[in-house]
Design a protein around this motif. Structure first.
Motif, PDB file in Angstrom:
ATOM      1  N   GLN A   1     -37.929 -28.989   5.716  1.00 37.04           N
ATOM      2  CA  GLN A   1     -38.851 -27.954   6.168  1.00 37.04           C
ATOM      3  C   GLN A   1     -40.295 -28.433   6.242  1.00 37.04           C
ATOM      4  O   GLN A   1     -41.085 -27.837   6.984  1.00 37.04           O
ATOM      5  N   ASN A   2     -40.651 -29.473   5.500  1.00 35.54           N
ATOM      6  CA  ASN A   2     -42.061 -29.821   5.366  1.00 35.54           C
ATOM      7  C   ASN A   2     -42.426 -31.239   5.790  1.00 35.54           C
ATOM      8  O   ASN A   2     -43.613 -31.508   5.998  1.00 35.54           O
TER       9      ASN A   2
ATOM     10  N   SER B   1     -43.477 -34.249   7.774  1.00 31.76           N
ATOM     11  CA  SER B   1     -44.088 -34.366   9.102  1.00 31.76           C
ATOM     12  C   SER B   1     -43.316 -35.306  10.012  1.00 31.76           C
ATOM     13  O   SER B   1     -43.244 -35.087  11.227  1.00 31.76           O
TER      14      SER B   1
END
Length: 456
Positions: A39-40, A42
């Motif tokens: 989800q996080n 990059s």
């Protein structure tokens, strides 16, 4: 009686639920860490954006198969040398036609509008092959996303296990501090009682300070590991299930061959498909294209047929014309016959290169997976033998500690046994860490992390 039975069933259900809850691992599980990273992170988000870009590029190429339409509107004012007035047919060119007017320096307003339609309805498969190639680019981007996701799984797992490894070493160092502190206190009490020389106190104190220094080192490594972990899992406070590092359940038997659907192979497979399509397209580019053409145009000018200008603007344009034109056209770039043959040879070599890369990658991954699987089975035996050695070393240390308390051995012998126990404990941690590293490598090569997710 019925109420009693219901009450008994309720009590049993509550005990089962409490027992089940107690067996669940506390802290951040490995599966949850993967989800947070997805989800996080990059890097994975960037791959997802590239995938969406490839999908839009495919739709853009598909839209080129629709009829192409051009609209042109213009209103000009200038001198004229013909009754039809002047207009701009294409950028960079203007045209004046009609019979020559007597008033050459007179100016007048002119309008012109046109709509042109060009539909390449038959291109010998060129458009279809181009869309197909774009589809393989989408699949390659999807495989790239999956490969990055798999690599992220490996990174998260390695950092996760690395923290557990550092914490196990921290616990090991803390155990050494407590053990040597016990020896130091015993040496001091025996020296105060006159049963042992005072030098024993200095020797035990030196060992105690070394143990504390080792604990400080692993405290720093443990904290650094948590900071590195925050790169992929951005949480401020994380609790890890520390008890799981030195324990493992029965392992599942997984395949020792690489699946063709592995993301690392799928990227190369889609490159092969794309190059094959480009090779087919280079042959089609040597062929012509057939088009349906259509056009509407409207013109108006303030110039009469005799070449005079209508000065009354309210009267509008008194010289107008509307036309339409339809037809079928053939477009053939003859130079593509030569350049297309060169492109076909070039793309044929690209196909061969991509196939060789795929075969090499598959061979290397299969070889590495078989080697890792062989090492895993042997590492399990080493883990079992190391744990047996640890039990024996612990028993020996307890025996020698009792003998030192009884005055049967000196402090040097006890510290040697303690050092041996320390080495065996450290070796047990290192063997376990190597075992987890092998499982991580095996999971990456097989694309299956079920063995690790069941352990943590």
């Amino acid at each position: 009686m019925m109420k009693y039975n219901l009450y008994l069933i309720g009590i049993v259900s509550m005990l089962i639920s409490v027992s089940t809850y107690a067996q669940q691992p506390t802290g951040l599980t490995l599966t949850r860490a993967w989800e947070l990273a997805y989800q996080n992170y990059s890097g994975l988000l960037a791959k997802n954006a590239l995938l969406e870009e490839a999908e839009y590029a495919q739709k853009e190429i598909q839209s080129l198969s629709l009829p192409q339409m051009q609209l042109q509107l213009q209103n000009s004012y200038g001198t004229f040398a013909g009754s039809n007035g002047a207009f701009f047919p294409v950028p960079g060119v203007f045209n004046v036609n009609g019979t020559k007017a007597d008033q050459e320096n007179t100016t007048a307003a002119n309008t012109f509008g046109s709509v042109l339609v060009d539909w390449k309805f038959f291109e010998f498969g060129k458009q279809r092959k181009t869309i197909k190639a774009a589809g393989y680019k989408v699949q390659e981007a999807k495989s790239g996303y999956d490969a990055t996701k798999l690599a992220l799984q490996v990174k998260v797992t390695s950092l996760y296990v690395g923290i557990l490894y550092a914490n196990s070493n921290l616990g090991w160092a803390d155990q050494q501090v407590k053990r040597v502190k016990e020896i130091l206190d015993l040496a001091v009490s025996l020296a105060d009682a006159g049963l042992k020389p005072g030098a024993d106190t200095a020797l035990a104190s030196s060992s105690y300070l070394l143990a504390k220094a080792s604990r400080d080192e692993w405290t720093g490594k443990y904290n650094a590991g948590k900071i590195n972990f925050s790169e992929v899992v951005p949480l401020t406070e994380i609790q890890f299930p520390q008890q799981s590092f030195m324990r493992y359940q029965a392992l599942q038997v997984s395949s020792d061959s690489i699946s063709p659907s592995h993301p690392y192979l799928q990227i190369l497979d889609k490159q092969v498909r794309y190059n094959e399509t480009q090779n087919e397209l280079s042959s089609n580019k040597m062929l012509p294209s057939f088009s349906l053409l259509g056009g509407l145009s409207a013109r108006g000018s303030g110039i009469s047929a005799d070449g005079t200008v209508n000065q009354d603007l309210s009267a509008g344009y008194n010289n107008t014309a509307r036309n339409y034109l339809v037809g079928i056209g053939l477009t053939w770039n003859l130079s593509n016959i030569y350049t297309g043959s060169l492109a076909k040879k070039r793309t044929a070599q690209a196909v061969q290169a991509s196939k060789f890369s795929y075969d090499l990658q598959k061979l290397q991954m299969n070889t590495a997976l078989q080697a890792v699987s062989s090492r895993v089975s042997q590492q399990l035996k080493q883990v079992a033998n190391t744990r047996m050695a640890l039990e024996k070393a612990q028993q020996a240390y307890n025996l020698y500690l009792s003998r030192y308390e009884s005055g049967l051995i000196n402090l040097t012998e006890l510290l040697q046994i303690q050092s041996l126990l320390q080495q065996v404990e450290k070796n047990a941690i290192e063997v376990q860490q190597e075992f987890w590293n092998l499982l991580i490598k095996k999971a990456e090569l097989s694309g299956d992390f079920s063995e690790l997710s069941s352990q943590f």
